[in-house]
Write a protein that holds these residues in place. Structure first.
Motif, PDB file in Angstrom:
ATOM      1  N   UNK A  73       0.860  -1.173   0.000  1.00 53.77           N
ATOM      2  CA  UNK A  73       0.000   0.000   0.000  1.00 53.77           C
ATOM      3  C   UNK A  73       0.896   1.224   0.000  1.00 53.77           C
ATOM      4  N   UNK A  74       0.307   2.405  -0.049  1.00 55.49           N
ATOM      5  CA  UNK A  74       1.105   3.628  -0.043  1.00 55.49           C
ATOM      6  C   UNK A  74       0.926   4.368   1.275  1.00 55.49           C
ATOM      7  N   UNK A  75       1.940   5.140   1.607  1.00 54.28           N
ATOM      8  CA  UNK A  75       1.926   5.968   2.818  1.00 54.28           C
ATOM      9  C   UNK A  75       2.816   7.174   2.572  1.00 54.28           C
ATOM     10  N   UNK A  76       2.574   8.225   3.292  1.00 54.44           N
ATOM     11  CA  UNK A  76       3.414   9.403   3.192  1.00 54.44           C
ATOM     12  C   UNK A  76       4.810   9.089   3.719  1.00 54.44           C
ATOM     13  N   UNK A  77       5.821   9.486   2.978  1.00 54.38           N
ATOM     14  CA  UNK A  77       7.194   9.280   3.434  1.00 54.38           C
ATOM     15  C   UNK A  77       7.426   9.989   4.766  1.00 54.38           C
ATOM     16  N   UNK A  78       6.779  11.116   4.963  1.00 57.30           N
ATOM     17  CA  UNK A  78       6.930  11.879   6.209  1.00 57.30           C
ATOM     18  C   UNK A  78       6.368  11.133   7.413  1.00 57.30           C
ATOM     19  N   UNK A  79       5.466  10.179   7.199  1.00 57.93           N
ATOM     20  CA  UNK A  79       4.871   9.417   8.299  1.00 57.93           C
ATOM     21  C   UNK A  79       5.684   8.180   8.682  1.00 57.93           C
ATOM     22  N   UNK A  80       6.717   7.881   7.918  1.00 58.38           N
ATOM     23  CA  UNK A  80       7.527   6.689   8.167  1.00 58.38           C
ATOM     24  C   UNK A  80       8.740   7.030   9.012  1.00 58.38           C
ATOM     25  N   UNK A  81       9.081   6.123   9.918  1.00 55.60           N
ATOM     26  CA  UNK A  81      10.287   6.258  10.727  1.00 55.60           C
ATOM     27  C   UNK A  81      11.248   5.155  10.307  1.00 55.60           C
ATOM     28  N   UNK A  82      12.386   5.517   9.711  1.00 53.77           N
ATOM     29  CA  UNK A  82      13.327   4.490   9.260  1.00 53.77           C
ATOM     30  C   UNK A  82      13.944   3.738  10.428  1.00 53.77           C
ATOM     31  N   UNK A  83      14.247   2.470  10.188  1.00 58.43           N
ATOM     32  CA  UNK A  83      14.897   1.622  11.191  1.00 58.43           C
ATOM     33  C   UNK A  83      16.284   1.273  10.660  1.00 58.43           C
ATOM     34  N   UNK A 129      19.594  11.749   3.634  1.00 60.39           N
ATOM     35  CA  UNK A 129      18.573  12.213   2.692  1.00 60.39           C
ATOM     36  C   UNK A 129      17.195  12.245   3.335  1.00 60.39           C
ATOM     37  N   UNK A 130      16.900  11.278   4.184  1.00 61.33           N
ATOM     38  CA  UNK A 130      15.608  11.293   4.886  1.00 61.33           C
ATOM     39  C   UNK A 130      15.522  12.475   5.850  1.00 61.33           C
ATOM     40  N   UNK A 131      16.631  12.802   6.502  1.00 59.65           N
ATOM     41  CA  UNK A 131      16.653  13.967   7.388  1.00 59.65           C
ATOM     42  C   UNK A 131      16.444  15.246   6.587  1.00 59.65           C
ATOM     43  N   UNK A 132      17.052  15.319   5.404  1.00 59.20           N
ATOM     44  CA  UNK A 132      16.850  16.474   4.530  1.00 59.20           C
ATOM     45  C   UNK A 132      15.376  16.576   4.151  1.00 59.20           C
ATOM     46  N   UNK A 133      14.781  15.448   3.789  1.00 59.97           N
ATOM     47  CA  UNK A 133      13.368  15.448   3.398  1.00 59.97           C
ATOM     48  C   UNK A 133      12.481  15.927   4.541  1.00 59.97           C
ATOM     49  N   UNK A 134      12.715  15.412   5.725  1.00 57.35           N
ATOM     50  CA  UNK A 134      11.900  15.808   6.888  1.00 57.35           C
ATOM     51  C   UNK A 134      11.995  17.318   7.138  1.00 57.35           C
ATOM     52  N   UNK A 135      13.200  17.815   7.064  1.00 60.68           N
ATOM     53  CA  UNK A 135      13.378  19.248   7.297  1.00 60.68           C
ATOM     54  C   UNK A 135      12.721  20.058   6.181  1.00 60.68           C
ATOM     55  N   UNK A 136      12.914  19.638   4.960  1.00 63.30           N
ATOM     56  CA  UNK A 136      12.330  20.317   3.803  1.00 63.30           C
ATOM     57  C   UNK A 136      10.804  20.301   3.884  1.00 63.30           C
ATOM     58  N   UNK A 137      10.261  19.197   4.319  1.00 63.11           N
ATOM     59  CA  UNK A 137       8.808  19.053   4.404  1.00 63.11           C
ATOM     60  C   UNK A 137       8.240  19.736   5.660  1.00 63.11           C
ATOM     61  N   UNK A 138       9.111  20.338   6.454  1.00 66.50           N
ATOM     62  CA  UNK A 138       8.652  21.051   7.640  1.00 66.50           C
ATOM     63  C   UNK A 138       8.350  20.146   8.808  1.00 66.50           C
ATOM     64  N   UNK A 139       9.008  18.983   8.850  1.00 66.80           N
ATOM     65  CA  UNK A 139       8.699  18.007   9.896  1.00 66.80           C
ATOM     66  C   UNK A 139       9.565  18.180  11.140  1.00 66.80           C
TER      67      UNK A 139
END
Length: 107
Positions: A77-87, A96-106
């Protein structure tokens, strides 16, 4: 992972080189994430373990954000990348995920 302002700017410049406007910036970030993130990626979604198989560029948009394709118990299924916590992502993926979170205002 926290990024310094300098490193965040470097990554954003890499992702948005020659981009003008929000739509182009979004597309640049999406394409860069598709290229730079190491899939499959273990993550959690609201505390539930999932495997991220990639990004869904068709469902991703400036309004929706970056959408990931995830799997749990054989069901995709699909989910927002911002809602996922990498393990335990590799260092480059974590950055890159940290960049995305910051860019997305997370942050």
């Amino acid at each position: 992972m926290d990024l310094s302002d300098e490193r965040y700017d470097e990554l954003m410049n890499q992702a948005t080189l020659d981009c003008y406007g929000e739509e182009e910036e979004f597309s640049g970030v999406l394409c860069t994430l598709e290229d730079e993130l190491a899939f499959p990626l273990d993550a959690t979604l609201i505390g539930v373990p999932v495997v991220v198989h990639g990004l869904d560029s068709q469902r991703s948009s400036l309004r929706r954000g970056v959408v990931a394709v995830v799997e749990r118990e054989g069901r995709r299924f699909t989910a927002s990348l911002a809602d996922l916590t990498p393990v335990a992502p590799d260092p480059a993926t974590a950055e890159w995920l940290a960049m995305h979170r910051r860019w997305a205002g997370m942050l």
